[in-house]
Write an enzyme that holds these catalytic residues in place. Structure first.
Site, mmCIF file in Angstrom:
data_model
loop_
_atom_site.group_PDB
_atom_site.id
_atom_site.type_symbol
_atom_site.label_atom_id
_atom_site.label_comp_id
_atom_site.label_asym_id
_atom_site.label_seq_id
_atom_site.Cartn_x
_atom_site.Cartn_y
_atom_site.Cartn_z
ATOM 1 N N ARG B 29 -47.130 47.718 -39.253
ATOM 2 C CA ARG B 29 -46.020 46.810 -39.585
ATOM 3 C C ARG B 29 -44.791 47.066 -38.697
ATOM 4 O O ARG B 29 -44.510 46.321 -37.777
ATOM 5 C CB ARG B 29 -45.667 46.938 -41.085
ATOM 6 C CG ARG B 29 -44.878 45.771 -41.619
ATOM 7 C CD ARG B 29 -43.380 45.839 -41.381
ATOM 8 N NE ARG B 29 -42.795 47.089 -41.894
ATOM 9 C CZ ARG B 29 -41.571 47.492 -41.570
ATOM 10 N NH1 ARG B 29 -40.807 46.768 -40.764
ATOM 11 N NH2 ARG B 29 -41.110 48.642 -42.028
ATOM 12 N N ASP B 30 -44.103 48.181 -38.903
ATOM 13 C CA ASP B 30 -42.884 48.447 -38.126
ATOM 14 C C ASP B 30 -43.223 48.605 -36.644
ATOM 15 O O ASP B 30 -42.438 48.227 -35.771
ATOM 16 C CB ASP B 30 -42.217 49.723 -38.659
ATOM 17 C CG ASP B 30 -40.757 49.857 -38.238
ATOM 18 O OD1 ASP B 30 -40.188 48.873 -37.732
ATOM 19 O OD2 ASP B 30 -40.194 50.949 -38.406
ATOM 20 N N HIS B 223 -36.407 57.293 -36.266
ATOM 21 C CA HIS B 223 -36.801 56.763 -34.957
ATOM 22 C C HIS B 223 -36.475 57.822 -33.909
ATOM 23 O O HIS B 223 -35.540 58.602 -34.068
ATOM 24 C CB HIS B 223 -36.089 55.436 -34.681
ATOM 25 C CG HIS B 223 -36.737 54.287 -35.409
ATOM 26 N ND1 HIS B 223 -37.039 53.090 -34.811
ATOM 27 C CD2 HIS B 223 -37.165 54.180 -36.686
ATOM 28 C CE1 HIS B 223 -37.607 52.282 -35.694
ATOM 29 N NE2 HIS B 223 -37.692 52.918 -36.841
ATOM 30 N N CYS B 254 -41.546 51.438 -26.521
ATOM 31 C CA CYS B 254 -42.176 51.411 -25.211
ATOM 32 C C CYS B 254 -41.652 52.567 -24.383
ATOM 33 O O CYS B 254 -40.439 52.767 -24.297
ATOM 34 C CB CYS B 254 -41.869 50.103 -24.514
ATOM 35 S SG CYS B 254 -42.538 50.072 -22.858
ATOM 36 N N ASN B 263 -40.656 54.524 -33.416
ATOM 37 C CA ASN B 263 -40.760 55.386 -34.578
ATOM 38 C C ASN B 263 -41.249 56.769 -34.155
ATOM 39 O O ASN B 263 -41.897 56.943 -33.134
ATOM 40 C CB ASN B 263 -41.813 54.823 -35.539
ATOM 41 C CG ASN B 263 -41.349 53.562 -36.230
ATOM 42 O OD1 ASN B 263 -40.611 53.636 -37.196
ATOM 43 N ND2 ASN B 263 -41.761 52.410 -35.718
#
Lengths: 315, 315
Positions: B29-30, B223, B254, B263
């Site tokens: 999801r995230d 994060h 990325c 994350n």
């Protein structure tokens, strides 16, 4: 927008941590030694000059090993004179008495010897047993101290070894103790392959304390191979360690290809330390700009997450 | 050679840490929501199936927001039925009552609502004030609980906000408290822009405890923008937190381009937890293989240092 100008990282001190940490910057030596590209000597000198201007007070400059083994640092003799006037301690690595002679002749004030906690790495890196390597260091350390030089001992493979696997703590304590007995002023505990975790760090530091090695003479040297370097550093700070090795921009580890074995990036370390309200004397913006400048010379972006985040904000 | 087979990471427990940690896996999801590529629904289902087989017990599957806002997850309705028989809890995000209706119709057992600690992000993400967003969540949480669903509350921007800078702890505690009062079963504290450091984490957790929010109902969601996520996680574990959010392979960040806001990678987290002797139920080798497989679909290597280190060993 620059987050740095917005007061980030926000300083929120935590109980039980040191007020000040000395960063032992290894990018010019441990970093560049592990980069494929050979950097011109003038660029190296400019790099070290910029690191000092960013507030780093101890910058390991180069290594006096035989050029055959480390061609990236074959210009040690040319580099040291170019650093005249740089306002920082500039230790150099010396493997043996011949290296020491060359360093002393150039007016170097700090040296480092590099030992191994494991037999396999001692053989591969020094072509000697652990015992033979200590015998080789003995006159180096003794003569260096007689000449008034500060001596750092490196101890590699303190947590795991690529050939031997996990390394027993008792074995690390034993070699560490021997290096201190030789007369090293400080000892840097290396997680050369980056496999340590925070409990392992605490355990080793506790056992070294029990064996009589003063925590204030220890430094930690973590590689970020498995992303653990900063968490391990936090564990070391909680134990009272106040000297941390790091490499500007995470030099020495390529973010793309086969080698992901870079040092802890100095910028990521400084972000954490400043966030904890711990003084370093470092200007994070200037340091980041220096790493961006060096990355351009190497032709690839820095693997440091802080450098990437801050430099994309600036662009 | 595989280091995993050599007994690494070596488990060295540390005092004061939990015996077991539940990982709330957010990669599907995230992670995917922040990837440029839109992944086909069958690949998403296979990804989630492999994550469950690797031992993850809570895998956030998708989001029932309007497809216009998150085109990467526009296939939520198609995805959920494909997950029949997957042996894990599979929460989904719902922003409002309409999203809740869609989720309930598909037999979903766990939902999450997503609040913001700051007004600017509430406006940008939800097009509402913080107060209005809490009013929107109220019937969602109430009806979800009536229907026997488990409800997670997300709280974004708990440490810093890209528009507002540092976020006052009192403000975070206030919104956190309101979300718990609405009836959330657990609350995930998000460092959405990755600026937190360990002292800040300790401070927020302490203040939440003082405000009556039980630590056992908290999760942390870091994060790794500035490389701080794992050190922050260690600080949270030391405080007693036992639920940690992470993204398989570090999906959502990325390693190359403009977006470095990924994350915490689940593999880097598992390496640390297993190194600390903390149980997770996760098979790190299988998880790494899953992330390598997903990276191939996305056409770029994983930003997780552990994935890169282990997969280069296997090749």
């Amino acid at each position: 927008m620059s987050l740095l100008e917005d007061g980030l990282p926000m300083a929120v001190p935590a109980a039980g941590l040191p007020a000040r940490v000395r960063i032992h910057e290894v990018g010019a030596r441990d970093g560049l030694q592990n980069e494929k590209a050979v950097v011109p000597v003038e660029i190296k000198a400019e790099f070290i000059r910029r690191l000092a201007q960013a507030g780093l007070t101890t910058i390991e400059a180069t290594s006096f090993v035989h050029p055959k083994w480390v061609p990236q640092l074959a210009d040690a003799e040319q580099l040291v004179p170019l650093l005249d006037g740089v306002d920082a301690e500039l230790p150099v690595l010396v493997p043996n008495e011949r290296g020491l002679d060359r360093a002393i002749a150039l007016g170097v004030r700090r040296i480092a010897v590099f030992g191994s906690a494991t037999e396999t790495f001692a053989q591969r890196n020094l072509n000697r047993t652990v015992e033979e390597s200590l015998a080789m260091f003995q006159p180096v350390v003794a003569r260096a101290r007689e000449a008034g030089l500060h001596v750092r001992g490196y101890l590699s493979m303190c947590f795991g070894d690529p050939w031997e696997g996990p390394v027993p703590v008792s074995q690390v304590v034993s070699v560490a103790h021997r290096l201190m007995e030789l007369g090293c002023d400080e000892l840097s505990l290396g997680d050369t392959i980056g496999v340590a975790t925070p409990g392992h760090v605490r355990q080793l530091l506790t056992r070294l304390g029990e064996a009589g090695v003063p925590t204030e003479r220890l430094a930690v040297h973590f590689h970020d191979t498995y992303g653990q370097a900063l968490a391990n550093t936090l564990a070391a700070l909680e134990h009272g360690v106040t000297c941390v090795d790091a490499s500007a921009g995470g030099l020495g580890g390529c973010p793309y290809a086969k080698s992901a074995t870079g040092n802890l990036a100095t910028e990521d370390l400084v972000w954490m330390l400043h966030g904890l309200g711990i003084e370093t004397g470092v200007d994070l913006g200037r340091l980041t700009a220096t790493s961006v400048w060096m990355a351009a010379h190497l032709g690839r972006p820095s693997p440091s997450r802080t450098v990437r985040a801050l430099s994309q904000k600036e662009s």
